[in-house]
Scaffold this motif. Structure first.
Motif, PDB file in Angstrom:
ATOM      1  N   SER A 120      15.471  37.332  -1.714  1.00 22.60           N
ATOM      2  CA  SER A 120      14.525  37.512  -0.611  1.00 22.60           C
ATOM      3  C   SER A 120      13.441  36.439  -0.720  1.00 22.60           C
ATOM      4  N   THR A 121      12.792  36.181   0.377  1.00 24.71           N
ATOM      5  CA  THR A 121      11.675  35.233   0.370  1.00 24.71           C
ATOM      6  C   THR A 121      10.587  35.734  -0.568  1.00 24.71           C
ATOM      7  N   GLU A 122      10.325  37.027  -0.541  1.00 23.24           N
ATOM      8  CA  GLU A 122       9.329  37.632  -1.424  1.00 23.24           C
ATOM      9  C   GLU A 122       9.651  37.334  -2.890  1.00 23.24           C
ATOM     10  N   TYR A 123      10.872  37.597  -3.284  1.00 21.20           N
ATOM     11  CA  TYR A 123      11.299  37.360  -4.667  1.00 21.20           C
ATOM     12  C   TYR A 123      11.112  35.896  -5.031  1.00 21.20           C
ATOM     13  N   PHE A 124      11.543  35.001  -4.137  1.00 21.66           N
ATOM     14  CA  PHE A 124      11.484  33.587  -4.446  1.00 21.66           C
ATOM     15  C   PHE A 124      10.048  33.089  -4.545  1.00 21.66           C
ATOM     16  N   LEU A 125       9.155  33.577  -3.697  1.00 20.15           N
ATOM     17  CA  LEU A 125       7.760  33.168  -3.781  1.00 20.15           C
ATOM     18  C   LEU A 125       7.115  33.642  -5.084  1.00 20.15           C
ATOM     19  N   VAL A 126       7.456  34.848  -5.522  1.00 20.91           N
ATOM     20  CA  VAL A 126       6.954  35.317  -6.813  1.00 20.91           C
ATOM     21  C   VAL A 126       7.522  34.443  -7.926  1.00 20.91           C
ATOM     22  N   HIS A 127       8.792  34.086  -7.817  1.00 16.80           N
ATOM     23  CA  HIS A 127       9.407  33.168  -8.777  1.00 16.80           C
ATOM     24  C   HIS A 127       8.632  31.848  -8.825  1.00 16.80           C
ATOM     25  N   LEU A 128       8.281  31.298  -7.665  1.00 15.22           N
ATOM     26  CA  LEU A 128       7.539  30.032  -7.635  1.00 15.22           C
ATOM     27  C   LEU A 128       6.186  30.155  -8.334  1.00 15.22           C
ATOM     28  N   SER A 129       5.555  31.296  -8.176  1.00 20.27           N
ATOM     29  CA  SER A 129       4.270  31.521  -8.839  1.00 20.27           C
ATOM     30  C   SER A 129       4.438  31.557 -10.360  1.00 20.27           C
ATOM     31  N   THR A 130       5.488  32.225 -10.828  1.00 22.42           N
ATOM     32  CA  THR A 130       5.707  32.277 -12.276  1.00 22.42           C
ATOM     33  C   THR A 130       6.153  30.909 -12.806  1.00 22.42           C
ATOM     34  N   HIS A 131       6.882  30.165 -12.017  1.00 23.18           N
ATOM     35  CA  HIS A 131       7.284  28.803 -12.381  1.00 23.18           C
ATOM     36  C   HIS A 131       6.045  27.926 -12.552  1.00 23.18           C
ATOM     37  N   LEU A 132       5.108  28.036 -11.629  1.00 15.75           N
ATOM     38  CA  LEU A 132       3.856  27.291 -11.720  1.00 15.75           C
ATOM     39  C   LEU A 132       3.135  27.636 -13.020  1.00 15.75           C
ATOM     40  N   ASN A 133       3.053  28.917 -13.342  1.00 15.94           N
ATOM     41  CA  ASN A 133       2.351  29.332 -14.549  1.00 15.94           C
ATOM     42  C   ASN A 133       3.059  28.889 -15.823  1.00 15.94           C
ATOM     43  N   TYR A 134       4.368  28.871 -15.804  1.00 16.03           N
ATOM     44  CA  TYR A 134       5.138  28.374 -16.947  1.00 16.03           C
ATOM     45  C   TYR A 134       4.738  26.929 -17.250  1.00 16.03           C
TER      46      TYR A 134
END
Length: 150
Positions: A120-134
């Motif tokens: 889902s777009t929601e899932y992917f946007l949360v993924h992008l946020s965690t990717h940024l933090n990584y």
């Protein structure tokens, strides 16, 4: 709405990236690699800029951004002020794109299959946020490894 929460988190964490860039006392250290660390802080920042401009700007904000992922990891010696300007531009792109993402759009499949399967777009946007933090954590560690330890 989740889009406004994510927008605030992306802005907060991209400003933290800027802060990390500013904390390097020696600008050349942004591009140093040590021992088995493959990516410099500068290249991680270029990668985050490309990633967010592609997956939020281009796909959700229809910016027309064209990504050169290989260059994100091979380009060197981009001046610190240019990196900071590009991060600030990325914040603007996100702030322009995310308000238009409705709750209904969040539940729909993201337009591209980026991970192993569609999400889902929601899932992917949360993924992008965690990717940024990584990568933010890697940049922080890199700064402490190659420069001052504060």
């Amino acid at each position: 709405m989740l889009n406004y929460t994510l927008m605030a988190l992306f802005e907060r964490d991209l400003k933290r990236v800027i802060n990390e860039l500013e904390l390097y006392r020696n600008e050349a250290d942004l591009w140093r690699v040590e021992k088995e660390i493959a990516n410099s802080a500068g290249n991680l920042v270029l990668h985050l800029i490309g990633n967010l401009n592609t997956y939020i700007g281009k796909e959700l904000g229809q910016t027309g951004y064209v990504r050169n992922r290989e260059l994100e990891f091979s380009q060197k010696d981009v001046p610190r002020e240019e990196l900071i300007a590009k991060v600030n531009e990325t914040i603007t792109v996100i702030k322009n794109a995310l308000p238009a993402v409705t709750d209904e759009m969040m539940q729909r499949e993201y337009p591209l299959v980026v991970l192993q399967e569609g999400t889902s777009t929601e899932y992917f946007l949360v993924h992008l946020s965690t990717h940024l933090n990584y990568h933010l954590g890697q940049i922080n560690y890199h700064r402490r490894l190659v420069g001052d330890r504060f």
